[in-house]
Design a protein around this motif. Sequence first.
Motif, PDB file in Angstrom:
ATOM      1  N   GLN A   1      64.319 -46.324 -33.027  1.00  0.00           N
ATOM      2  CA  GLN A   1      64.151 -47.253 -31.925  1.00  0.00           C
ATOM      3  C   GLN A   1      64.008 -48.665 -32.481  1.00  0.00           C
ATOM      4  O   GLN A   1      63.353 -48.875 -33.495  1.00  0.00           O
TER       5      GLN A   1
ATOM      6  N   LEU B   1      55.707 -53.077 -24.522  1.00  0.00           N
ATOM      7  CA  LEU B   1      56.800 -53.090 -25.498  1.00  0.00           C
ATOM      8  C   LEU B   1      58.019 -52.387 -24.933  1.00  0.00           C
ATOM      9  O   LEU B   1      57.909 -51.351 -24.275  1.00  0.00           O
TER      10      LEU B   1
ATOM     11  N   PHE C   1      62.440 -52.172 -31.519  1.00  0.00           N
ATOM     12  CA  PHE C   1      61.446 -52.701 -30.591  1.00  0.00           C
ATOM     13  C   PHE C   1      61.594 -54.198 -30.390  1.00  0.00           C
ATOM     14  O   PHE C   1      61.948 -54.942 -31.313  1.00  0.00           O
ATOM     15  N   GLY C   2      61.281 -54.620 -29.176  1.00  0.00           N
ATOM     16  CA  GLY C   2      61.158 -56.035 -28.893  1.00  0.00           C
ATOM     17  C   GLY C   2      59.780 -56.526 -29.289  1.00  0.00           C
ATOM     18  O   GLY C   2      58.916 -55.729 -29.668  1.00  0.00           O
ATOM     19  N   PRO C   3      59.547 -57.843 -29.196  1.00  0.00           N
ATOM     20  CA  PRO C   3      58.271 -58.422 -29.613  1.00  0.00           C
ATOM     21  C   PRO C   3      57.135 -58.174 -28.631  1.00  0.00           C
ATOM     22  O   PRO C   3      55.980 -58.445 -28.939  1.00  0.00           O
TER      23      PRO C   3
END
Lengths: 114, 111
Positions: free
Chosen positions: A103, A91, A105-107
């Motif tokens: 934060q 991640l 987060f990306g996938p």
Amino acid sequence: GAGVSQSPSNKVTEKGKDVELRCDPISGHTALYWYRQSLGQGLEFLIYFQGNSAPDKSGLPSDRFSAERTGGSVSTLTIQRTQQEDSAVYLCASMPSGANYEQYFGPGTRLTVT
Amino acid sequence: EDKVVQSPLSLVVHEGDTVTLNCSYEVTNFRSLLWYKQEKKAPTFLFMLTSSGIEKKSGRLSSILDKKELFSILNITATQTGDSAVYLCAVISNTGNQFYFGTGTSLTVIP
């Protein structure tokens, strides 16, 4: 607006091969983190970038792991000579400057080493 | 060694129940504690707590921090199936920029 994106979403590789994982943070976010999450585990910190400062690499588990962030934006996490224990979801998260530690987060990239 | 411990590890409840998730920590030079909800891959931010005794609230979710006893709780009232997720607790210290994450609590809400 666009969030954090990561590619590929899934990666299957053979033991011993090198892999590159990419993270595109939110535009303007100065901080970027990489984490690893193994099945049923929490997030394990890997590396942190902040602006033009030297990255905090203290979480990288071995010298097979490296990361760079070009132009203060896109980051690439490279794992050399992959091992089965590297299998996990990787991640990426970005964070704007300031005292708000939220934060984004990306996938994630699911890495499977066979 | 800095660490964050969450309990329970997993929880199964029925819709309408109220749940309390726990997070205890031992982190040098504590700065803030954060709660995240992780449904599939990407955790999403819920709360950030910096001061003791001040409840943060968002709809049916609320959280409070006790800096003396070094723990936080996340309450969810009138649970719904959409609350099913892993809830992660993280602590950031003043001495660095690392977020120390717990292993999470897996919540399953049954209709």
